[in-house]
Design a protein around this motif. Structure first.
Motif, PDB file in Angstrom:
ATOM      1  N   ILE A   1       0.332   5.039  54.173  1.00  0.00           N
ATOM      2  CA  ILE A   1      -0.892   4.291  54.493  1.00  0.00           C
ATOM      3  C   ILE A   1      -0.587   3.203  55.534  1.00  0.00           C
ATOM      4  O   ILE A   1      -1.323   3.035  56.507  1.00  0.00           O
ATOM      5  CB  ILE A   1      -1.512   3.697  53.213  1.00  0.00           C
TER       6      ILE A   1
ATOM      7  N   VAL B   1      -0.353   4.640  58.992  1.00  0.00           N
ATOM      8  CA  VAL B   1      -1.655   4.911  59.622  1.00  0.00           C
ATOM      9  C   VAL B   1      -2.284   3.605  60.106  1.00  0.00           C
ATOM     10  O   VAL B   1      -2.830   3.544  61.212  1.00  0.00           O
ATOM     11  CB  VAL B   1      -2.597   5.650  58.642  1.00  0.00           C
ATOM     12  N   LEU B   2      -2.159   2.539  59.321  1.00  0.00           N
ATOM     13  CA  LEU B   2      -2.759   1.259  59.715  1.00  0.00           C
ATOM     14  C   LEU B   2      -2.021   0.609  60.891  1.00  0.00           C
ATOM     15  O   LEU B   2      -2.589  -0.263  61.551  1.00  0.00           O
ATOM     16  CB  LEU B   2      -2.822   0.309  58.515  1.00  0.00           C
TER      17      LEU B   2
ATOM     18  N   ASN C   1      -8.674   0.550  59.805  1.00  0.00           N
ATOM     19  CA  ASN C   1      -9.320   1.777  59.383  1.00  0.00           C
ATOM     20  C   ASN C   1      -9.988   1.571  58.030  1.00  0.00           C
ATOM     21  O   ASN C   1      -9.686   0.612  57.323  1.00  0.00           O
ATOM     22  CB  ASN C   1      -8.273   2.894  59.287  1.00  0.00           C
TER      23      ASN C   1
ATOM     24  N   LEU D   1      -8.981   6.916  56.561  1.00  0.00           N
ATOM     25  CA  LEU D   1      -7.548   6.959  56.241  1.00  0.00           C
ATOM     26  C   LEU D   1      -7.182   8.319  55.649  1.00  0.00           C
ATOM     27  O   LEU D   1      -6.165   8.922  56.016  1.00  0.00           O
ATOM     28  CB  LEU D   1      -7.179   5.848  55.255  1.00  0.00           C
TER      29      LEU D   1
ATOM     30  N   GLU E   1      -7.194  10.880  58.409  1.00  0.00           N
ATOM     31  CA  GLU E   1      -6.060  10.728  59.325  1.00  0.00           C
ATOM     32  C   GLU E   1      -4.764  11.226  58.690  1.00  0.00           C
ATOM     33  O   GLU E   1      -3.942  11.877  59.352  1.00  0.00           O
ATOM     34  CB  GLU E   1      -5.918   9.267  59.764  1.00  0.00           C
TER      35      GLU E   1
ATOM     36  N   LEU F   1      -5.649   6.609  46.900  1.00  0.00           N
ATOM     37  CA  LEU F   1      -5.779   5.765  48.087  1.00  0.00           C
ATOM     38  C   LEU F   1      -6.216   4.360  47.703  1.00  0.00           C
ATOM     39  O   LEU F   1      -5.571   3.373  48.094  1.00  0.00           O
ATOM     40  CB  LEU F   1      -6.810   6.359  49.056  1.00  0.00           C
TER      41      LEU F   1
ATOM     42  N   TYR G   1     -12.999  -2.215  55.900  1.00  0.00           N
ATOM     43  CA  TYR G   1     -11.872  -1.883  56.756  1.00  0.00           C
ATOM     44  C   TYR G   1     -10.607  -2.586  56.261  1.00  0.00           C
ATOM     45  O   TYR G   1     -10.680  -3.631  55.610  1.00  0.00           O
ATOM     46  CB  TYR G   1     -12.152  -2.317  58.200  1.00  0.00           C
TER      47      TYR G   1
END
Length: 126
Positions: free
Chosen positions: A30, A33-34, A39, A44, A47, A63, A91
Motif C-alpha cells: 500500500i 502505491v501511495l 489515492n 488503491l 492499482e 485494505l 484520500y
C-alpha cells in the motif's frame, strides 16, 4: 482477506504465491502505491490489481484495516476529496515517516528474499 485471481494459479489450481508471504507485506504494498501519489480506497485496490498483472486482488476489509493501522502509526494521513459529483472520497497521503517505513521494509524484504533464495535453491535439481 485477499485472493489471487485465476491467472495466479498453477495447473493444480493452487496459487503460485505463498499467501503468508504476501500477507506480511500488505502495508508495504500500500505504501508503495501511495509513493506514486495520493489515492482513495477503491483506486488503491485497482492499482494493486493492475501492478500484479491481474493476479492479486486485495479485499476491502484487508485494505481498510491496513489503512487504519498505517494512519494510527502516522505513516499516512487521510483527507476528504472535493468531488463535485457523486459521493465524497477519502484520500490517503503518505507521510515522511511512511516513506521511511517503506524504504526500511523494502530493504528488509530484499535481504530476506536473497537469504531465502540461498537457502532453498536446489542447485539445479527440482
Amino acid at each position: 482477506m485477499y485472493w489471487l485471481k485465476d491467472g495466479g494459479r498453477n495447473r493444480l489450481n493452487q496459487p503460485f504465491y505463498n499467501s503468508d508471504l504476501v500477507r506480511g507485506n500488505i502495508d508495504t504494498i500500500i505504501l508503495c502505491v501511495l509513493l506514486q501519489g495520493d489515492n482513495y480506497g477503491y483506486q488503491l485496490i485497482k492499482e494493486i490489481y493492475r501492478k500484479s498483472e491481474n493476479r492479486f486482488e486485495l479485499k476491502e476489509p484487508t485494505l481498510y484495516s491496513s489503512l487504519r493501522r498505517l494512519e494510527k502509526q502516522n505513516m499516512i494521513q487521510s483527507y476528504w476529496g472535493e468531488e463535485t459529483q457523486g459521493g465524497r472520497r477519502k484520500y490517503y497521503h503518505i507521510t515522511e515517516a511512511g516513506r521511511e517505513m517503506y524504504r526500511q521494509n523494502y530493504a528488509a524484504w530484499k535481504a530476506a528474499r536473497d537469504l531465502i533464495d540461498r537457502l532453498i535453491e536446489s542447485g539445479g535439481e527440482e
